[in-house]
Design a protein around this motif. Structure first.
Motif, PDB file in Angstrom:
ATOM      1  N   GLY A   1      70.293  61.871  42.807  1.00 40.30           N
ATOM      2  CA  GLY A   1      69.221  62.521  42.054  1.00 40.30           C
ATOM      3  C   GLY A   1      69.030  61.973  40.660  1.00 40.30           C
ATOM      4  N   ASP A   2      69.793  60.955  40.292  1.00 43.33           N
ATOM      5  CA  ASP A   2      69.711  60.321  38.973  1.00 43.33           C
ATOM      6  C   ASP A   2      70.061  61.295  37.839  1.00 43.33           C
ATOM      7  N   TYR A   3      71.117  62.106  38.074  1.00 45.57           N
ATOM      8  CA  TYR A   3      71.615  63.002  37.035  1.00 45.57           C
ATOM      9  C   TYR A   3      72.844  62.404  36.354  1.00 45.57           C
ATOM     10  N   ILE A   4      73.552  61.514  37.066  1.00 45.30           N
ATOM     11  CA  ILE A   4      74.697  60.817  36.488  1.00 45.30           C
ATOM     12  C   ILE A   4      74.610  59.341  36.845  1.00 45.30           C
ATOM     13  N   LYS A   5      75.263  58.516  36.009  1.00 47.30           N
ATOM     14  CA  LYS A   5      75.320  57.072  36.274  1.00 47.30           C
ATOM     15  C   LYS A   5      76.748  56.697  36.605  1.00 47.30           C
ATOM     16  N   GLY A   6      76.857  55.718  37.443  1.00 51.95           N
ATOM     17  CA  GLY A   6      78.153  55.217  37.852  1.00 51.95           C
ATOM     18  C   GLY A   6      77.985  54.462  39.147  1.00 51.95           C
ATOM     19  N   GLY A   7      79.054  54.345  39.852  1.00 51.45           N
ATOM     20  CA  GLY A   7      78.997  53.657  41.116  1.00 51.45           C
ATOM     21  C   GLY A   7      80.168  54.042  41.979  1.00 51.45           C
TER      22      GLY A   7
ATOM     23  N   LEU B   1      68.154  70.113  44.012  1.00 50.25           N
ATOM     24  CA  LEU B   1      68.477  69.923  42.595  1.00 50.25           C
ATOM     25  C   LEU B   1      67.218  70.005  41.738  1.00 50.25           C
ATOM     26  N   GLY B   2      66.104  69.531  42.291  1.00 45.54           N
ATOM     27  CA  GLY B   2      64.838  69.618  41.571  1.00 45.54           C
ATOM     28  C   GLY B   2      64.425  71.063  41.314  1.00 45.54           C
ATOM     29  N   ILE B   3      64.573  71.905  42.322  1.00 38.74           N
ATOM     30  CA  ILE B   3      64.259  73.334  42.166  1.00 38.74           C
ATOM     31  C   ILE B   3      65.218  73.968  41.176  1.00 38.74           C
ATOM     32  N   MET B   4      66.502  73.634  41.285  1.00 33.52           N
ATOM     33  CA  MET B   4      67.490  74.175  40.352  1.00 33.52           C
ATOM     34  C   MET B   4      67.116  73.803  38.916  1.00 33.52           C
ATOM     35  N   SER B   5      66.733  72.574  38.719  1.00 26.01           N
ATOM     36  CA  SER B   5      66.350  72.103  37.392  1.00 26.01           C
ATOM     37  C   SER B   5      65.101  72.832  36.892  1.00 26.01           C
ATOM     38  N   GLN B   6      64.124  73.010  37.776  1.00 29.42           N
ATOM     39  CA  GLN B   6      62.891  73.696  37.399  1.00 29.42           C
ATOM     40  C   GLN B   6      63.163  75.151  37.038  1.00 29.42           C
ATOM     41  N   VAL B   7      63.918  75.849  37.859  1.00 32.08           N
ATOM     42  CA  VAL B   7      64.243  77.254  37.585  1.00 32.08           C
ATOM     43  C   VAL B   7      65.024  77.372  36.283  1.00 32.08           C
ATOM     44  N   ALA B   8      65.992  76.483  36.082  1.00 30.84           N
ATOM     45  CA  ALA B   8      66.782  76.510  34.847  1.00 30.84           C
ATOM     46  C   ALA B   8      65.904  76.253  33.626  1.00 30.84           C
TER      47      ALA B   8
ATOM     48  N   GLN C   1      78.376  58.128  32.719  1.00 29.38           N
ATOM     49  CA  GLN C   1      77.587  58.938  31.795  1.00 29.38           C
ATOM     50  C   GLN C   1      76.615  59.848  32.532  1.00 29.38           C
ATOM     51  N   LEU C   2      76.092  60.801  31.783  1.00 30.85           N
ATOM     52  CA  LEU C   2      74.955  61.589  32.243  1.00 30.85           C
ATOM     53  C   LEU C   2      73.703  60.784  31.959  1.00 30.85           C
ATOM     54  N   THR C   3      72.717  60.893  32.809  1.00 25.65           N
ATOM     55  CA  THR C   3      71.417  60.301  32.509  1.00 25.65           C
ATOM     56  C   THR C   3      70.654  61.283  31.611  1.00 25.65           C
ATOM     57  N   LEU C   4      69.501  60.877  31.135  1.00 29.01           N
ATOM     58  CA  LEU C   4      68.669  61.795  30.357  1.00 29.01           C
ATOM     59  C   LEU C   4      68.314  63.016  31.201  1.00 29.01           C
ATOM     60  N   ARG C   5      68.033  62.776  32.453  1.00 26.62           N
ATOM     61  CA  ARG C   5      67.730  63.877  33.378  1.00 26.62           C
ATOM     62  C   ARG C   5      68.932  64.818  33.524  1.00 26.62           C
ATOM     63  N   GLY C   6      70.132  64.246  33.580  1.00 31.11           N
ATOM     64  CA  GLY C   6      71.350  65.036  33.658  1.00 31.11           C
ATOM     65  C   GLY C   6      71.579  65.858  32.398  1.00 31.11           C
ATOM     66  N   HIS C   7      71.316  65.239  31.234  1.00 31.71           N
ATOM     67  CA  HIS C   7      71.426  65.981  29.969  1.00 31.71           C
ATOM     68  C   HIS C   7      70.427  67.133  29.930  1.00 31.71           C
ATOM     69  N   ASP C   8      69.207  66.879  30.373  1.00 33.18           N
ATOM     70  CA  ASP C   8      68.183  67.932  30.377  1.00 33.18           C
ATOM     71  C   ASP C   8      68.618  69.111  31.242  1.00 33.18           C
ATOM     72  N   LEU C   9      69.102  68.818  32.451  1.00 29.29           N
ATOM     73  CA  LEU C   9      69.562  69.891  33.327  1.00 29.29           C
ATOM     74  C   LEU C   9      70.724  70.640  32.686  1.00 29.29           C
ATOM     75  N   LEU C  10      71.701  69.905  32.183  1.00 27.49           N
ATOM     76  CA  LEU C  10      72.870  70.551  31.592  1.00 27.49           C
ATOM     77  C   LEU C  10      72.488  71.394  30.379  1.00 27.49           C
ATOM     78  N   ASP C  11      71.601  70.894  29.544  1.00 30.08           N
ATOM     79  CA  ASP C  11      71.176  71.673  28.383  1.00 30.08           C
ATOM     80  C   ASP C  11      70.498  72.975  28.797  1.00 30.08           C
ATOM     81  N   ASN C  12      69.833  72.964  29.948  1.00 29.59           N
ATOM     82  CA  ASN C  12      69.168  74.174  30.435  1.00 29.59           C
ATOM     83  C   ASN C  12      70.119  75.155  31.109  1.00 29.59           C
ATOM     84  N   ILE C  13      71.269  74.698  31.580  1.00 29.81           N
ATOM     85  CA  ILE C  13      72.198  75.609  32.271  1.00 29.81           C
ATOM     86  C   ILE C  13      73.482  75.849  31.477  1.00 29.81           C
ATOM     87  N   ARG C  14      73.572  75.297  30.290  1.00 28.31           N
ATOM     88  CA  ARG C  14      74.780  75.471  29.479  1.00 28.31           C
ATOM     89  C   ARG C  14      74.981  76.915  29.011  1.00 28.31           C
TER      90      ARG C  14
END
Length: 141
Positions: free
Chosen positions: A63-69, A119-126, A86-99
């Protein structure tokens, strides 16, 4: 296998806290890379089994919320090594909304009513829950 919303949140929190710059023995800065075993053995994620954490990592990467391999073993969920950087920008956005706990608890309540969620719905609801929480904290409601 189902995504565990609490596992998602705790994995994101762990990555944010632990994927930090460190100085190596040569004085060079490098990112601490988080692996599956570190996550599975951490106190912060002790309530989740390794398979749950593994599934969460794969889905957060997809879902492009974290980077790695990761190096696959047999299939996408069976991997030999995972390296999260790392977290991606999208991951930071989600985390900031659910922190914040009040936002997280409200988000979980809504997601529980929905049942299955992406995850998209979770992010939207958050995000919507965080917006309402912010307005109420500012006295705008």
């Amino acid at each position: 296998m189902k995504l565990d919303k609490d596992c998602i949140r705790k994995v994101l929190l762990y990555i944010e806290e632990h994927c930090i710059f460190e100085t190596d023995k040569f004085g060079k800065k490098k990112i601490h890379i988080v692996g599956l075993h570190e996550l599975a053995e951490s106190n912060e994620l002790s309530e989740f089994d390794e398979d749950n954490i593994r599934y969460t990592i794969v889905k957060l990467m997809e879902g492009d919320y974290i980077k790695g391999g990761f190096i696959p073993k047999d299939s996408g969920l069976n991997f030999k090594i995972v390296q999260i950087t790392q977290l991606t920008l999208r991951g930071h956005d989600l985390l900031d909304n659910i922190r914040p706990e009040p936002v997280w608890n409200e988000t979980k309540g809504i997601l529980h009513k929905i049942g299955d969620f992406s995850l998209g719905i979770m992010s939207q609801v958050a995000g919507e829950t965080m917006a309402a929480y912010t307005k109420s904290m500012m006295g705008l409601e």
